[in-house]
Write a protein that holds these residues in place. Structure first.
Motif, PDB file in Angstrom:
ATOM      1  N   ILE A 238       0.880  -1.170   0.000  1.00 34.71           N
ATOM      2  CA  ILE A 238       0.000   0.000   0.000  1.00 34.71           C
ATOM      3  C   ILE A 238       0.917   1.220   0.000  1.00 34.71           C
ATOM      4  N   SER A 239       0.878   1.981  -1.077  1.00 29.90           N
ATOM      5  CA  SER A 239       1.843   3.064  -1.242  1.00 29.90           C
ATOM      6  C   SER A 239       1.177   4.405  -1.483  1.00 29.90           C
ATOM      7  N   ASP A 240       1.730   5.423  -0.823  1.00 29.46           N
ATOM      8  CA  ASP A 240       1.380   6.801  -1.134  1.00 29.46           C
ATOM      9  C   ASP A 240       1.799   7.081  -2.572  1.00 29.46           C
ATOM     10  N   ILE A 241       1.252   8.135  -3.161  1.00 31.15           N
ATOM     11  CA  ILE A 241       1.635   8.501  -4.523  1.00 31.15           C
ATOM     12  C   ILE A 241       2.777   9.498  -4.520  1.00 31.15           C
ATOM     13  N   GLU A 242       2.640  10.606  -3.811  1.00 40.61           N
ATOM     14  CA  GLU A 242       3.659  11.651  -3.887  1.00 40.61           C
ATOM     15  C   GLU A 242       4.657  11.506  -2.744  1.00 40.61           C
ATOM     16  N   MET A 243       5.904  11.176  -3.115  1.00 43.73           N
ATOM     17  CA  MET A 243       6.972  10.951  -2.141  1.00 43.73           C
ATOM     18  C   MET A 243       8.297  11.421  -2.721  1.00 43.73           C
ATOM     19  N   PRO A 244       9.222  11.886  -1.874  1.00 42.33           N
ATOM     20  CA  PRO A 244      10.548  12.271  -2.373  1.00 42.33           C
ATOM     21  C   PRO A 244      11.325  11.067  -2.894  1.00 42.33           C
ATOM     22  N   GLU A 245      12.192  11.339  -3.848  1.00 38.11           N
ATOM     23  CA  GLU A 245      13.107  10.372  -4.463  1.00 38.11           C
ATOM     24  C   GLU A 245      12.432   9.418  -5.441  1.00 38.11           C
ATOM     25  N   MET A 246      11.317   8.803  -5.050  1.00 38.91           N
ATOM     26  CA  MET A 246      10.565   7.960  -5.981  1.00 38.91           C
ATOM     27  C   MET A 246       9.097   7.977  -5.594  1.00 38.91           C
ATOM     28  N   ASP A 247       8.236   8.363  -6.540  1.00 41.94           N
ATOM     29  CA  ASP A 247       6.812   8.430  -6.208  1.00 41.94           C
ATOM     30  C   ASP A 247       6.148   7.062  -6.322  1.00 41.94           C
ATOM     31  N   GLY A 248       4.898   6.992  -5.890  1.00 41.08           N
ATOM     32  CA  GLY A 248       4.187   5.723  -5.874  1.00 41.08           C
ATOM     33  C   GLY A 248       3.902   5.165  -7.251  1.00 41.08           C
ATOM     34  N   TYR A 249       3.645   6.041  -8.217  1.00 42.81           N
ATOM     35  CA  TYR A 249       3.436   5.575  -9.587  1.00 42.81           C
ATOM     36  C   TYR A 249       4.668   4.837 -10.105  1.00 42.81           C
ATOM     37  N   THR A 250       5.846   5.432  -9.877  1.00 43.32           N
ATOM     38  CA  THR A 250       7.086   4.823 -10.344  1.00 43.32           C
ATOM     39  C   THR A 250       7.362   3.510  -9.623  1.00 43.32           C
ATOM     40  N   LEU A 251       7.139   3.494  -8.311  1.00 43.20           N
ATOM     41  CA  LEU A 251       7.329   2.259  -7.542  1.00 43.20           C
ATOM     42  C   LEU A 251       6.448   1.148  -8.090  1.00 43.20           C
ATOM     43  N   ALA A 252       5.170   1.449  -8.332  1.00 40.39           N
ATOM     44  CA  ALA A 252       4.246   0.439  -8.855  1.00 40.39           C
ATOM     45  C   ALA A 252       4.700  -0.060 -10.226  1.00 40.39           C
ATOM     46  N   ALA A 253       5.110   0.868 -11.087  1.00 41.09           N
ATOM     47  CA  ALA A 253       5.543   0.484 -12.432  1.00 41.09           C
ATOM     48  C   ALA A 253       6.792  -0.401 -12.383  1.00 41.09           C
ATOM     49  N   MET A 254       7.742  -0.087 -11.502  1.00 39.60           N
ATOM     50  CA  MET A 254       8.970  -0.875 -11.402  1.00 39.60           C
ATOM     51  C   MET A 254       8.697  -2.271 -10.858  1.00 39.60           C
ATOM     52  N   ILE A 255       7.779  -2.375  -9.910  1.00 37.90           N
ATOM     53  CA  ILE A 255       7.406  -3.698  -9.386  1.00 37.90           C
ATOM     54  C   ILE A 255       6.781  -4.539 -10.496  1.00 37.90           C
ATOM     55  N   ARG A 256       5.890  -3.920 -11.265  1.00 37.03           N
ATOM     56  CA  ARG A 256       5.220  -4.654 -12.352  1.00 37.03           C
ATOM     57  C   ARG A 256       6.201  -5.106 -13.442  1.00 37.03           C
ATOM     58  N   GLU A 257       7.251  -4.336 -13.658  1.00 38.98           N
ATOM     59  CA  GLU A 257       8.196  -4.656 -14.726  1.00 38.98           C
ATOM     60  C   GLU A 257       9.232  -5.692 -14.308  1.00 38.98           C
ATOM     61  N   ASP A 258       9.289  -6.016 -13.005  1.00 39.41           N
ATOM     62  CA  ASP A 258      10.277  -6.970 -12.508  1.00 39.41           C
ATOM     63  C   ASP A 258       9.635  -8.355 -12.397  1.00 39.41           C
ATOM     64  N   PRO A 259      10.093  -9.333 -13.165  1.00 36.28           N
ATOM     65  CA  PRO A 259       9.468 -10.665 -13.156  1.00 36.28           C
ATOM     66  C   PRO A 259       9.533 -11.362 -11.798  1.00 36.28           C
ATOM     67  N   ARG A 260      10.435 -10.931 -10.922  1.00 36.66           N
ATOM     68  CA  ARG A 260      10.538 -11.558  -9.596  1.00 36.66           C
ATOM     69  C   ARG A 260       9.388 -11.143  -8.683  1.00 36.66           C
ATOM     70  N   MET A 261       8.737 -10.028  -9.001  1.00 42.34           N
ATOM     71  CA  MET A 261       7.710  -9.503  -8.098  1.00 42.34           C
ATOM     72  C   MET A 261       6.499  -8.945  -8.833  1.00 42.34           C
ATOM     73  N   ASP A 262       6.366  -9.291 -10.118  1.00 43.07           N
ATOM     74  CA  ASP A 262       5.310  -8.681 -10.925  1.00 43.07           C
ATOM     75  C   ASP A 262       3.904  -9.111 -10.528  1.00 43.07           C
ATOM     76  N   LYS A 263       3.786 -10.142  -9.682  1.00 40.35           N
ATOM     77  CA  LYS A 263       2.463 -10.580  -9.225  1.00 40.35           C
ATOM     78  C   LYS A 263       2.055  -9.899  -7.912  1.00 40.35           C
ATOM     79  N   MET A 264       2.876  -8.988  -7.417  1.00 41.41           N
ATOM     80  CA  MET A 264       2.568  -8.289  -6.165  1.00 41.41           C
ATOM     81  C   MET A 264       1.258  -7.503  -6.293  1.00 41.41           C
ATOM     82  N   HIS A 265       0.420  -7.589  -5.285  1.00 39.63           N
ATOM     83  CA  HIS A 265      -0.821  -6.808  -5.250  1.00 39.63           C
ATOM     84  C   HIS A 265      -0.479  -5.402  -4.749  1.00 39.63           C
ATOM     85  N   ILE A 266      -0.840  -4.384  -5.533  1.00 39.24           N
ATOM     86  CA  ILE A 266      -0.446  -2.999  -5.225  1.00 39.24           C
ATOM     87  C   ILE A 266      -1.683  -2.117  -5.151  1.00 39.24           C
TER      88      ILE A 266
END
Length: 313
Positions: A238-266
């Motif tokens: 469960i992630s906030d959207i606006e955060m310093p260094e990396m926002d929640g949108y970017t975090l979600a996109a990076m998780i989805r693009e990584d085959p090791r964790m792409d099934k994570m519920h976000i």
């Protein structure tokens, strides 16, 4: 100035990957502050305010704006500085914003400009200043240090919110099941992290917290490199959207693009308002959006996830 007043509404509809636009303003000193434009509905000259009887907080009255009656908060006084004198209110400006489903107007001395930047240039405040402050991030621009206020903390101090989940939702049966699960909560605001942690622990789940998307990503990546299946470790992120260094949108996109964790519920959890949330949730591959902050709504999202997992067994 007229350009800022005319275009804030349009800019609130813009969203980009790991980027943000800050509306810069000043209070009672030369210090420059910033607020995310996505949270701003409009900026206008302060009209004559309607006083509130026996008002003892930094709320200085109510403004009637476009058919709405909106409380006006003197931001200087709210952060512990001298408030703006009553006879100077109409020389100042209102930043009308939406936080946690609440619409408020912040009385400020001056509105400067809109600055386009990226979240990776926004840094957390130095740890040496301690935790008892209203800063959520800092940003260096043109040899000046711009401070981004933790408005959620300010509002939590003014309007304390309960974090208990109702017994109708957090039943003993569900609490017993929830103890088997762990959730990763990501938010740069200490008050938001504490609210989520108290509510989720009231439900019974274990909670791990991270202060921003980069810290969360580094942790998930390290766990994965060490051979852990993070989708088994965590029920969901469960992630906030606006955060310093990396926002929640970017975090979600990076998780989805990584085959090791792409099934994570976000689930993206934010006080940001606007219809763009729905489209952005889909764009970055998140599973849902949840507006801050209602403990029953938060618990219901978790319970729904647990029930769906059990149906697959």
């Amino acid at each position: 100035m007229s350009g800022i007043l005319d275009t804030v509404n349009l800019r609130t509809q813009m969203v980009g990957q790991n980027r943000l636009e800050l509306l810069l303003f000043a209070l009672e000193t030369d210090q420059v502050y910033g607020i995310n434009v996505f949270k701003v509905r409009e900026v206008l000259q302060c009209p004559k305010l309607t006083e509130v009887p026996r008002q003892t907080t930094s709320v200085k009255g109510m403004a009637h704006i476009r058919g709405e009656t909106i409380p006006v908060l003197d931001l200087s006084e709210a952060v512990g500085r001298s408030g703006i004198p009553k006879d100077e209110h109409q020389q100042c400006f209102l930043i009308v914003a939406e936080y946690n489903t609440r619409t408020l107007a912040f009385l400020v001395r001056k509105v400067d400009r809109i600055l386009n930047t990226h979240w990776d240039q926004i840094m957390a405040p130095p740890a040496e200043i301690g935790v008892e402050n209203y800063l959520t991030a800092v940003f260096e621009y043109e040899d000046r240090l711009i401070e981004i206020l933790d408005v959620e903390q300010i509002l939590a101090d003014l309007y304390p919110m309960h974090t208990n989940v109702s017994e109708e939702i957090a039943t003993q049966e569900m609490k017993s099941k929830a103890k088997e699960y762990q959730i990763l909560c990501v938010d740069d605001s200490s008050v938001a992290r504490n609210q989520m942690q108290r509510s989720l622990e009231d439900l019974g789940v274990k909670v791990t917290t991270c202060n921003n998307g980069k810290i969360a990503w580094d942790m998930l990546n390290k766990l994965s490199e060490n051979g852990n299946d993070v989708t088994e470790l965590f029920l969901m992120v469960i992630s906030d959207i606006e955060m310093p260094e990396m926002d929640g949108y970017t975090l979600a996109a990076m998780i989805r693009e990584d085959p090791r964790m792409d099934k994570m519920h976000i689930v993206l959890h934010s006080s940001l308002s606007g219809g763009f949330n729905v489209s952005m949730v889909k764009k970055v591959g998140a599973d849902g959006f949840l507006a801050k902050f209602n403990p029953d709504d938060l618990a219901s999202v978790v319970i729904d996830r647990i029930k769906k997992l059990e149906q697959r067994l």
